[in-house]
Design a protein around this motif. Sequence first.
Motif, short mmCIF file in Angstrom:
data_model
loop_
_atom_site.label_atom_id
_atom_site.label_comp_id
_atom_site.label_asym_id
_atom_site.label_seq_id
_atom_site.Cartn_x
_atom_site.Cartn_y
_atom_site.Cartn_z
N GLY A 211 0.83 -1.20 0.00
CA GLY A 211 0.00 0.00 0.00
C GLY A 211 0.87 1.25 0.00
N LYS A 212 0.53 2.21 -0.82
CA LYS A 212 1.37 3.41 -0.94
C LYS A 212 1.46 4.18 0.37
CE LYS A 212 0.74 4.17 -5.91
NZ LYS A 212 0.27 5.13 -6.96
N ALA A 213 0.31 4.44 0.99
CA ALA A 213 0.32 5.22 2.23
C ALA A 213 0.95 4.45 3.37
CB ALA A 213 -1.11 5.64 2.59
N SER A 214 0.59 3.17 3.50
CA SER A 214 1.12 2.37 4.59
C SER A 214 2.62 2.14 4.42
CB SER A 214 0.39 1.03 4.69
OG SER A 214 0.41 0.34 3.46
N ARG A 215 3.08 1.98 3.18
CA ARG A 215 4.51 1.79 2.94
C ARG A 215 5.29 3.05 3.31
NH1 ARG A 215 6.82 0.87 -3.03
NH2 ARG A 215 4.71 -0.02 -3.22
N ALA A 216 4.72 4.22 3.03
CA ALA A 216 5.40 5.47 3.38
C ALA A 216 5.56 5.60 4.89
CB ALA A 216 4.61 6.66 2.83
N VAL A 217 4.51 5.21 5.64
CA VAL A 217 4.61 5.24 7.10
C VAL A 217 5.61 4.21 7.59
CG1 VAL A 217 3.36 4.93 9.27
CG2 VAL A 217 2.27 6.13 7.37
N ALA A 218 5.58 3.00 7.01
CA ALA A 218 6.52 1.96 7.41
C ALA A 218 7.96 2.42 7.18
CB ALA A 218 6.25 0.68 6.62
N GLN A 219 8.18 3.13 6.08
CA GLN A 219 9.53 3.62 5.80
C GLN A 219 9.99 4.62 6.86
OE1 GLN A 219 10.04 5.51 1.98
NE2 GLN A 219 12.26 5.30 2.06
N LEU A 220 9.09 5.49 7.29
CA LEU A 220 9.45 6.42 8.36
C LEU A 220 9.77 5.68 9.65
CD1 LEU A 220 6.74 9.21 7.85
CD2 LEU A 220 9.18 9.40 7.37
N LEU A 221 8.99 4.65 9.95
CA LEU A 221 9.22 3.87 11.17
C LEU A 221 10.55 3.13 11.11
CD1 LEU A 221 5.62 2.42 11.55
CD2 LEU A 221 6.67 4.13 13.05
N LEU A 222 10.87 2.57 9.95
CA LEU A 222 12.17 1.91 9.78
C LEU A 222 13.32 2.89 10.00
CD1 LEU A 222 11.38 -0.20 6.58
CD2 LEU A 222 11.88 -1.13 8.85
N LYS A 223 13.19 4.07 9.43
CA LYS A 223 14.23 5.09 9.56
C LYS A 223 14.41 5.50 11.02
CE LYS A 223 17.06 8.45 8.31
NZ LYS A 223 18.49 8.14 8.09
N GLU A 224 13.30 5.70 11.72
CA GLU A 224 13.39 6.10 13.13
C GLU A 224 14.03 5.00 13.97
OE1 GLU A 224 9.44 9.02 13.08
OE2 GLU A 224 9.46 7.27 14.39
N GLY A 225 13.71 3.75 13.67
CA GLY A 225 14.31 2.64 14.40
C GLY A 225 15.81 2.54 14.17
N ILE A 226 16.22 2.69 12.91
CA ILE A 226 17.65 2.65 12.59
C ILE A 226 18.38 3.81 13.25
CG2 ILE A 226 19.32 2.90 10.71
CD1 ILE A 226 17.30 1.36 8.93
N ASP A 227 17.82 5.01 13.14
CA ASP A 227 18.45 6.19 13.76
C ASP A 227 18.61 6.01 15.26
OD1 ASP A 227 18.61 7.43 11.30
OD2 ASP A 227 16.90 8.76 11.63
N THR A 228 17.60 5.41 15.90
CA THR A 228 17.64 5.21 17.35
C THR A 228 18.72 4.20 17.72
OG1 THR A 228 15.29 5.74 17.57
CG2 THR A 228 16.32 4.50 19.36
N ALA A 229 18.78 3.09 17.00
CA ALA A 229 19.79 2.07 17.28
C ALA A 229 21.19 2.67 17.17
CB ALA A 229 19.63 0.89 16.33
N LEU A 230 21.45 3.37 16.09
CA LEU A 230 22.78 3.96 15.87
C LEU A 230 23.11 4.99 16.94
CD1 LEU A 230 22.72 4.35 11.97
CD2 LEU A 230 23.81 2.54 13.33
N ALA A 231 22.11 5.78 17.34
CA ALA A 231 22.34 6.79 18.37
C ALA A 231 22.63 6.16 19.73
CB ALA A 231 21.12 7.72 18.48
N CYS A 232 22.13 4.94 19.93
CA CYS A 232 22.37 4.20 21.18
C CYS A 232 23.68 3.43 21.14
CB CYS A 232 21.21 3.25 21.46
SG CYS A 232 19.66 4.07 21.88
N GLY A 233 24.42 3.57 20.05
CA GLY A 233 25.69 2.86 19.93
C GLY A 233 25.56 1.42 19.52
N VAL A 234 24.40 1.04 18.98
CA VAL A 234 24.16 -0.34 18.55
C VAL A 234 24.37 -0.45 17.05
CG1 VAL A 234 22.42 -2.15 18.32
CG2 VAL A 234 22.49 -0.76 20.40
N THR A 235 25.09 -1.48 16.64
CA THR A 235 25.23 -1.78 15.22
C THR A 235 24.26 -2.90 14.88
OG1 THR A 235 27.58 -1.20 15.23
CG2 THR A 235 26.79 -2.55 13.39
N PRO A 236 23.15 -2.61 14.19
CA PRO A 236 22.20 -3.67 13.87
C PRO A 236 22.88 -4.81 13.10
CG PRO A 236 21.21 -1.53 13.46
CD PRO A 236 22.67 -1.29 13.74
#
Length: 345
Positions: A211-236
């Motif tokens: 879904g176009k709208a749901s995929r756009a939200v999922a992409q934002l959520l993925l980005k926020e999760g990655i940014d948080t992990a990296l900011a916490c010093g975690v390498t996924p």
Amino acid sequence: MRACIYGAGAMGTVLGAFIARAGRQIDLITRNRSHVAALNSAGAKVGFAASGGGFTQKVNALLPEQMTGKYDVIFLMTKQRDNAKTAAYLSGFLAEDGIICTTQNGLPERSIADVIGEGSTLGCAVSWGATYVEPGYVLLTSSPDAMTFSVGSPFGKNDKVSLLSPYLSCAGKVDVEENFIGARWSKLIINSAFSSLSAITSLSFGQVANGKASRAVAQLLLKEGIDTALACGVTPAKIQGHDLVKLLNYKGALKKRLVYMLIPFAMKKHKNLVSGMYFDLAAGKKCDMDFVSGAVAEHARAAGVNTPATNAVLAVCRRIEEGELQPCPDNISRVADILKEKEIE
């Protein structure tokens, strides 16, 4: 060796059936009386959503009050809300050198270790899903070849991790992760995007990704999760052989667009999966969102990372838990409206 799965719902039944089919001893323990009765009378029926077919396997199922003796390995597959209470109960059935391996989502190891100790606590990040259909019958909603397990300890080296592979390898590929906290975060990032949106919308992972709208939200959520992990010093850590950061992280508009186009392909093997949290919400129960999206939001606040999309999903989930909303696809628009108010795209 004596082992059990405590919390043998959909995923626990699938795992237990594979282990029993390989000839290993395993007890399946759940509070669902009708499920226990069906499992013991007709075996565990496991269907394959992706390819059709499946198998039926004789298993030994128990109610918690029927537990006896000591277990060397306990795979914990319950909801997280009562982890401390559950760990205290299970400690009475744990062998002196035994372990509890939490296969829950999020970052659950600390809540178990606080009760039984770090040396007796191991974790497993599971990269597949299943759905409970009816007593005795569960559906594997990921492709069978996508059944992988990342095992280890977030507290340092633990030689007891060798106890896990003989069981988990009956169902899929097992990776012993030195960077286990990275493996946990990789799964958490995926869950905070797709499990959370599946939960509040009733959509499958594939429907969210397409879904176009749901995929756009999922992409934002993925980005926020990655940014948080990296900011916490975690390498996924890599998940099923893929580097999550290289694959899904972005800074510029071009990479963002490429990631958006890639998401449906990344979810292909899990397109039929519906979050277990959805079934809790649909039944009028509280779900484990606080331990998935909530864990990302909590760590983000501590690290100074802004997570508006994650916060918006949490807000909609709370409205569902309070009975104000129902899980439905329209909740994507509600999340998007919150983000528009904050001018987030």
